[in-house]
Design a protein around this motif. Sequence first.
Motif, short mmCIF file in Angstrom:
data_model
loop_
_atom_site.label_atom_id
_atom_site.label_comp_id
_atom_site.label_asym_id
_atom_site.label_seq_id
_atom_site.Cartn_x
_atom_site.Cartn_y
_atom_site.Cartn_z
N SER A 320 19.30 -12.46 -3.79
CA SER A 320 19.55 -13.04 -2.46
C SER A 320 18.80 -12.27 -1.35
CB SER A 320 21.05 -13.04 -2.17
OG SER A 320 21.51 -11.71 -2.19
N LEU A 321 18.35 -11.08 -1.65
CA LEU A 321 17.68 -10.26 -0.63
C LEU A 321 16.21 -10.65 -0.43
CD1 LEU A 321 18.88 -6.64 -1.52
CD2 LEU A 321 19.36 -7.89 0.59
N VAL A 322 15.63 -11.39 -1.39
CA VAL A 322 14.17 -11.60 -1.37
C VAL A 322 13.82 -13.08 -1.25
CG1 VAL A 322 12.02 -11.09 -2.58
CG2 VAL A 322 13.98 -9.57 -2.89
N ARG A 323 13.24 -13.45 -0.12
CA ARG A 323 12.82 -14.84 0.13
C ARG A 323 11.39 -14.87 0.64
NH1 ARG A 323 16.05 -16.09 -2.57
NH2 ARG A 323 18.10 -16.98 -2.28
N PHE A 324 10.60 -15.78 0.10
CA PHE A 324 9.22 -15.95 0.58
C PHE A 324 9.05 -17.31 1.24
CE2 PHE A 324 8.61 -12.39 -2.16
CZ PHE A 324 7.60 -11.68 -1.52
N SER A 325 8.10 -17.40 2.16
CA SER A 325 7.84 -18.68 2.79
C SER A 325 7.01 -19.54 1.84
CB SER A 325 7.11 -18.49 4.12
OG SER A 325 5.73 -18.43 3.89
N GLU A 326 6.93 -20.82 2.14
CA GLU A 326 6.20 -21.77 1.28
C GLU A 326 4.70 -21.76 1.60
OE1 GLU A 326 7.59 -24.10 -1.08
OE2 GLU A 326 9.15 -22.56 -0.92
N GLY A 327 4.32 -21.02 2.63
CA GLY A 327 2.93 -21.07 3.11
C GLY A 327 1.96 -20.32 2.20
N SER A 328 0.71 -20.23 2.67
CA SER A 328 -0.33 -19.51 1.94
C SER A 328 -0.96 -18.47 2.88
CB SER A 328 -1.44 -20.48 1.52
OG SER A 328 -0.94 -21.42 0.62
N ALA A 329 -1.60 -17.49 2.27
CA ALA A 329 -2.26 -16.47 3.09
C ALA A 329 -3.61 -16.12 2.47
CB ALA A 329 -1.39 -15.22 3.19
N CYS A 330 -4.54 -15.71 3.34
CA CYS A 330 -5.87 -15.28 2.89
C CYS A 330 -6.24 -14.02 3.67
CB CYS A 330 -6.88 -16.39 3.17
SG CYS A 330 -8.59 -15.88 2.90
N CYS A 331 -6.70 -12.99 2.96
CA CYS A 331 -7.17 -11.76 3.62
C CYS A 331 -8.63 -11.53 3.25
CB CYS A 331 -6.33 -10.57 3.15
SG CYS A 331 -6.93 -8.98 3.74
N VAL A 332 -9.46 -11.38 4.27
CA VAL A 332 -10.89 -11.08 4.05
C VAL A 332 -11.14 -9.65 4.52
CG1 VAL A 332 -13.26 -11.73 4.64
CG2 VAL A 332 -11.49 -13.50 4.47
N ILE A 333 -11.71 -8.85 3.63
CA ILE A 333 -12.00 -7.45 3.97
C ILE A 333 -13.39 -7.32 4.59
CG2 ILE A 333 -12.42 -5.14 2.98
CD1 ILE A 333 -9.47 -5.81 2.87
N LEU A 334 -13.46 -6.61 5.71
CA LEU A 334 -14.75 -6.28 6.32
C LEU A 334 -15.08 -4.84 5.92
CD1 LEU A 334 -13.31 -8.47 8.24
CD2 LEU A 334 -15.13 -7.87 9.81
N ALA A 335 -16.25 -4.67 5.32
CA ALA A 335 -16.58 -3.36 4.75
C ALA A 335 -17.85 -2.79 5.40
CB ALA A 335 -16.78 -3.50 3.24
N SER A 336 -18.03 -1.48 5.20
CA SER A 336 -19.21 -0.79 5.72
C SER A 336 -20.38 -1.03 4.78
CB SER A 336 -18.96 0.72 5.77
OG SER A 336 -17.87 1.01 6.61
N GLY A 337 -21.56 -1.29 5.33
CA GLY A 337 -22.77 -1.51 4.53
C GLY A 337 -22.93 -0.41 3.48
N GLY A 338 -23.15 -0.80 2.22
CA GLY A 338 -23.35 0.19 1.15
C GLY A 338 -22.12 0.36 0.27
N TYR A 339 -20.92 0.10 0.82
CA TYR A 339 -19.69 0.23 0.04
C TYR A 339 -19.79 -0.63 -1.22
CZ TYR A 339 -14.79 -0.42 -1.28
OH TYR A 339 -13.62 -0.48 -1.98
N PRO A 340 -19.36 -0.23 -2.39
CA PRO A 340 -18.57 0.95 -2.71
C PRO A 340 -19.40 2.20 -3.02
CG PRO A 340 -18.73 -0.40 -4.66
CD PRO A 340 -19.51 -1.11 -3.58
N ALA A 341 -20.73 2.12 -2.86
CA ALA A 341 -21.55 3.34 -3.02
C ALA A 341 -21.63 4.02 -1.64
CB ALA A 341 -22.91 2.96 -3.57
N HIS A 342 -22.75 4.63 -1.31
CA HIS A 342 -22.83 5.38 -0.06
C HIS A 342 -22.78 4.47 1.17
CE1 HIS A 342 -23.92 8.40 2.83
NE2 HIS A 342 -24.78 7.54 3.32
N TYR A 343 -22.05 4.88 2.19
CA TYR A 343 -21.99 4.12 3.45
C TYR A 343 -21.81 5.10 4.62
CZ TYR A 343 -17.05 5.01 2.61
OH TYR A 343 -15.87 5.63 2.35
N GLU A 344 -22.16 4.61 5.82
CA GLU A 344 -22.02 5.44 7.02
C GLU A 344 -20.66 5.19 7.67
OE1 GLU A 344 -24.58 7.39 8.24
OE2 GLU A 344 -25.87 6.81 6.55
N LYS A 345 -20.18 6.21 8.39
CA LYS A 345 -18.95 6.04 9.18
C LYS A 345 -19.30 6.15 10.66
CE LYS A 345 -15.94 8.36 5.83
NZ LYS A 345 -15.01 9.48 5.66
#
Length: 429
Positions: A320-345
């Motif tokens: 009874s403690l856990v309820r989810f909505s009926e909707g959908s979700a999408c997550c897009v990751i923005l990454a640093s050029g070169g990731y997952p190898a060398h990249y600048e910060k």
Amino acid sequence: MDILVVGGGGREHAIIKSIKKSPLCKKIYCLPGNGGIQKDAECVDINVKDIESIKDFAVSKKIDFAVVAPDDPLVMGAVDVIEDAGIPCFGPRKNAAVIEGSKVFSKWLMQKYDIPTAKHAIFENVEDAISYIDRINSYPIVIKADGLALGKGVIIAENFDEAKKATEDIMLRGAFGESGKKVVIEEYLTGPEVSVLAFTDGKTIIPMVSSMDHKRALDGDRGLNTGGMGTIAPNPYFTKEIADECMHKIFLRTMNAMNREGRTFKGCLYFGLMLTEKGPKVIEYNCRFGDPEAQVVLPLLKSDLLKIMIAVSKGELSESLVRFSEGSACCVILASGGYPAHYEKGRKISFGDIKESDDLVIYHSGTKAGADDVLYTNGGRVLGVTAVGNSLFQAVRKAYDSVDKISFDGCFYRHDIGKKALESISVKE
Ligand code: AMP
Ligand code: GLY
């Protein structure tokens, strides 16, 4: 309640934004946090592996409840140290976190308790491993370092030479340090992948809405493996029928197996599944929320996350403690050029005219605030833009509309998060 969250990425940002909605929550501290989390919690620069300092901080601030989110401190026993100092905590103790910390352990567990997984063999000696590969002589073949390896300890070899080199890199040349003293060699499985996170207190296990990660760096599942370039939820391949099968053959069996081994698992147990022609099989377990799975699953949670976490730690979890909505979700990751190898910060981030709302949230993974209050990139994965919609189509479109407004030098992202899932829905319809 004063809450402590250990970690500093997008997953922790999602956990914090969710906990913040709870009427029980007064203040949140985050160790070490990041430039974006800073707006939602007080961040203190303590390393997630510095468990003694984390415990001392929690005691000094009289923390009421702690959440340990990343794999390293969980596997090192952070929950044991915090709980033993008298502070209730969400997350598995060290003897249960081993389900992620050692692939040799997890494969042994699955074999002993008849939990479906890829056929495998374990080796401590490099010559034995290589002669086994030669004998099996079937490619691709999968080679995995035993311990944690920043999600990079899995190599899919296409032929004998690649497999031999991977085994030697792991076992002789220390590609993953101590993690590679033993290797698991297993059969290559095919089929859609599904991530299922589940709350469990060792007595009850409640799967959350399913999700799909996109692990490769580039569109069309090309490029190197990453921590995850984007997610969608729910995962359309994970039908009610498959969910029921997984509940019996995988989720409950795993919870019960851990109990029987005297390693009761309390926290979030992550099942990385592959839906093969011969049924669902476990690819991996994680002892924590996935990143970026948390960034699509938690926005769909309608219930009070803090209440659920407290119930888990007390052994009082109930449906009874856990309820989810009926909707959908999408997550897009923005990454640093070169990731997952060398990249600048240190690249300045511009957010354009983007407006956050209940349905559009920017989770920060690797950002740092400058003196001028401007945000700068500070990691490979920088931001995760999550949109929620009535349908997956809506969520995907909304996420990409917003992604286009954000910019920093070298920024890249995948353009096809959710594409496979949407195609599978249109085939069904
Ligand atoms: P892991 O770090 O165990 O999640 O593995 C990373 C990725 O490697 C998974 O998400 C799968 O795409 C792939 N993988 C791992 N094990 C296998 C396997 N036995 N067969 C095919 N692909 C695999
Ligand atoms: N996204 C995969 C993981 O968190 O391990």
